[in-house]
Design an enzyme around this catalytic site. Structure first.
Site, PDB file in Angstrom:
ATOM      1  N   HIS A 101       0.842  -1.199   0.000  1.00 43.56           N
ATOM      2  CA  HIS A 101       0.000   0.000   0.000  1.00 43.56           C
ATOM      3  C   HIS A 101       0.872   1.240   0.000  1.00 43.56           C
ATOM      4  CE1 HIS A 101       0.509  -1.544   4.093  1.00 43.56           C
ATOM      5  NE2 HIS A 101       0.558  -0.291   4.507  1.00 43.56           N
ATOM      6  N   HIS A 103       0.951   5.135   0.942  1.00 45.35           N
ATOM      7  CA  HIS A 103       0.269   6.143   1.750  1.00 45.35           C
ATOM      8  C   HIS A 103       0.366   7.484   1.023  1.00 45.35           C
ATOM      9  CE1 HIS A 103       0.301   3.840   5.679  1.00 45.35           C
ATOM     10  NE2 HIS A 103       1.319   3.244   5.100  1.00 45.35           N
TER      11      HIS A 103
END
Ligand code: AMP
Ligand code: ZN
Length: 140
Positions: A101, A103
């Site tokens: 992921h 950010h």
């Protein structure tokens, strides 16, 4: 390419609710449930890859292709002019969810978010030796 025990796989599949902001065939983006700053957004591949080290370049390309528009939208929605785009890879690097992921963290003047950035120094001998090691790893 999903992990039945992975919370982000479940979010990308719509099996767990999220504040979705974007979705296409490869990429899914949603608000972080524990925001470090207002507008903290996560961008993930729909397929399960733990870190950038295992992710195929074409999947990283698809994510990166979406980062400019997503970042602009997050900045416009929050009134920020700057942001971090960062990836934690591995638990020592503060990764807590083992599904890649990115950010997006919008920043404003005077906000309270801090990343300790304790810069060291790189001397000539260790810089040269380290660069050689990395280059020989790349040439393997
Ligand atoms: P990291 O430490 O880089 O692995 O970041 C994981 C992030 O996922 C943290 O910022 C969490 O707040 C966020 N997170 C964990 N579970 C959820 C969830 N169900 N929905 C949205 N964000 C989540
Ligand atoms: Zn997953």
């Amino acid at each position: 390419m999903t992990d039945p025990n992975c919370i982000f796989c479940k979010i990308a599949a719509g099996h767990i609710p999220s504040f979705k902001v974007f979705e296409d065939d490869v990429v899914f983006a949603f608000l972080d449930i524990g925001p470090l700053v207002t507008g903290h957004t996560l961008v993930i591949p729909k397929a399960h890859y733990p870190t950038v080290m295992e992710t195929p370049p074409e999947v990283l390309s698809a994510i990166n292709a979406r980062i400019p528009a997503l970042s602009r939208a997050v900045l416009a929605a929050t009134g920020a002019k700057a942001c971090h785009v960062l990836v934690n890879n591995g638990s020592e690097a503060m990764q807590s969810v083992d599904h890649l992921h990115y950010h997006i963290l919008p920043r404003k003047p005077g906000d309270s978010f801090r990343i300790p950035w304790n810069a060291g120094t790189l001397d000539k001998a260790s810089g040269s030796s380290l660069a050689e090691s990395i280059k020989s790893e790349l040439a393997r």
